[in-house]
Write a protein that holds these residues in place. Structure first.
Motif, PDB file in Angstrom:
ATOM      1  N   GLY A  73       0.801  -1.204   0.000  1.00  0.00           N
ATOM      2  CA  GLY A  73       0.000   0.000   0.000  1.00  0.00           C
ATOM      3  C   GLY A  73       0.837   1.258   0.000  1.00  0.00           C
ATOM      4  O   GLY A  73       2.000   1.253   0.403  1.00  0.00           O
ATOM      5  N   GLY A  74       0.221   2.325  -0.457  1.00  0.00           N
ATOM      6  CA  GLY A  74       0.862   3.625  -0.452  1.00  0.00           C
ATOM      7  C   GLY A  74      -0.184   4.716  -0.392  1.00  0.00           C
ATOM      8  O   GLY A  74      -1.354   4.499  -0.704  1.00  0.00           O
ATOM      9  N   ALA A  75       0.239   5.891   0.046  1.00  0.00           N
ATOM     10  CA  ALA A  75      -0.672   7.014   0.243  1.00  0.00           C
ATOM     11  C   ALA A  75      -1.137   7.606  -1.084  1.00  0.00           C
ATOM     12  O   ALA A  75      -0.394   7.654  -2.060  1.00  0.00           O
ATOM     13  N   THR A  76      -2.389   8.065  -1.098  1.00  0.00           N
ATOM     14  CA  THR A  76      -2.971   8.802  -2.217  1.00  0.00           C
ATOM     15  C   THR A  76      -3.622  10.056  -1.629  1.00  0.00           C
ATOM     16  O   THR A  76      -3.669  10.229  -0.415  1.00  0.00           O
ATOM     17  N   ARG A  77      -4.163  10.912  -2.475  1.00  0.00           N
ATOM     18  CA  ARG A  77      -4.866  12.097  -1.975  1.00  0.00           C
ATOM     19  C   ARG A  77      -6.066  11.724  -1.122  1.00  0.00           C
ATOM     20  O   ARG A  77      -6.382  12.386  -0.149  1.00  0.00           O
ATOM     21  N   ALA A  78      -6.745  10.659  -1.515  1.00  0.00           N
ATOM     22  CA  ALA A  78      -7.985  10.273  -0.837  1.00  0.00           C
ATOM     23  C   ALA A  78      -7.766   9.321   0.334  1.00  0.00           C
ATOM     24  O   ALA A  78      -8.666   9.127   1.136  1.00  0.00           O
ATOM     25  N   GLY A  79      -6.609   8.706   0.431  1.00  0.00           N
ATOM     26  CA  GLY A  79      -6.362   7.725   1.495  1.00  0.00           C
ATOM     27  C   GLY A  79      -5.160   6.869   1.156  1.00  0.00           C
ATOM     28  O   GLY A  79      -4.032   7.331   1.165  1.00  0.00           O
ATOM     29  N   MET A  80      -5.429   5.592   0.811  1.00  0.00           N
ATOM     30  CA  MET A  80      -4.350   4.685   0.419  1.00  0.00           C
ATOM     31  C   MET A  80      -4.829   3.791  -0.716  1.00  0.00           C
ATOM     32  O   MET A  80      -6.030   3.564  -0.874  1.00  0.00           O
ATOM     33  N   ALA A  81      -3.884   3.277  -1.489  1.00  0.00           N
ATOM     34  CA  ALA A  81      -4.167   2.305  -2.536  1.00  0.00           C
ATOM     35  C   ALA A  81      -3.318   1.074  -2.263  1.00  0.00           C
ATOM     36  O   ALA A  81      -2.165   1.186  -1.849  1.00  0.00           O
ATOM     37  N   TRP A  82      -3.902  -0.097  -2.476  1.00  0.00           N
ATOM     38  CA  TRP A  82      -3.250  -1.376  -2.208  1.00  0.00           C
ATOM     39  C   TRP A  82      -3.273  -2.200  -3.493  1.00  0.00           C
ATOM     40  O   TRP A  82      -4.326  -2.335  -4.120  1.00  0.00           O
ATOM     41  N   VAL A  83      -2.122  -2.726  -3.890  1.00  0.00           N
ATOM     42  CA  VAL A  83      -2.028  -3.520  -5.118  1.00  0.00           C
ATOM     43  C   VAL A  83      -1.293  -4.822  -4.821  1.00  0.00           C
ATOM     44  O   VAL A  83      -0.447  -4.891  -3.939  1.00  0.00           O
ATOM     45  N   PHE A  84      -1.640  -5.850  -5.585  1.00  0.00           N
ATOM     46  CA  PHE A  84      -0.963  -7.133  -5.454  1.00  0.00           C
ATOM     47  C   PHE A  84       0.457  -7.039  -5.989  1.00  0.00           C
ATOM     48  O   PHE A  84       0.709  -6.377  -6.991  1.00  0.00           O
ATOM     49  N   VAL A  85       1.349  -7.709  -5.318  1.00  0.00           N
ATOM     50  CA  VAL A  85       2.724  -7.852  -5.780  1.00  0.00           C
ATOM     51  C   VAL A  85       2.820  -9.243  -6.406  1.00  0.00           C
ATOM     52  O   VAL A  85       2.535 -10.238  -5.747  1.00  0.00           O
ATOM     53  N   SER A  86       3.157  -9.290  -7.679  1.00  0.00           N
ATOM     54  CA  SER A  86       3.271 -10.572  -8.365  1.00  0.00           C
ATOM     55  C   SER A  86       4.370 -10.479  -9.409  1.00  0.00           C
ATOM     56  O   SER A  86       4.900  -9.416  -9.682  1.00  0.00           O
TER      57      SER A  86
END
Length: 84
Positions: free
Chosen positions: A63-76
């Motif tokens: 996860g990482g910070a965005t303007r609205a909160g956080m975004a989470w992406v799969f690591v593959s």
């Protein structure tokens, strides 16, 4: 590739602070109460984990910070990566 967005929802007259986790344009979501024993990042992490459980997703997400909160992406193996 799937992603989860989490954002903070402030307290209202009826509910305490919460974190909402959504995926793909709010099609699926969960909202969890804000745990004041945790820091902000940890609360976002817990909300993302709750949505992963609801969707029965398995794997490693970052996860990482965005303007609205956080975004989470799969690591593959096939995910895009930027190295500097």
């Amino acid at each position: 590739m799937q992603a989860i967005e989490t954002k903070y929802l402030g307290a209202t007259n009826y509910k305490g602070s919460r974190i909402k986790a959504t995926h793909q344009g709010n099609v699926e979501s969960v909202t969890v109460d804000y745990n004041h024993a945790l820091n902000s990042d940890e609360n976002h992490h817990e909300a993302a984990k709750a949505l992963m459980r609801k969707l029965n997703w398995k794997g490693e997400m970052h996860g990482g910070a965005t303007r609205a909160g956080m975004a989470w992406v799969f690591v593959s193996e096939d995910s895009l990566m930027i190295l500097n």
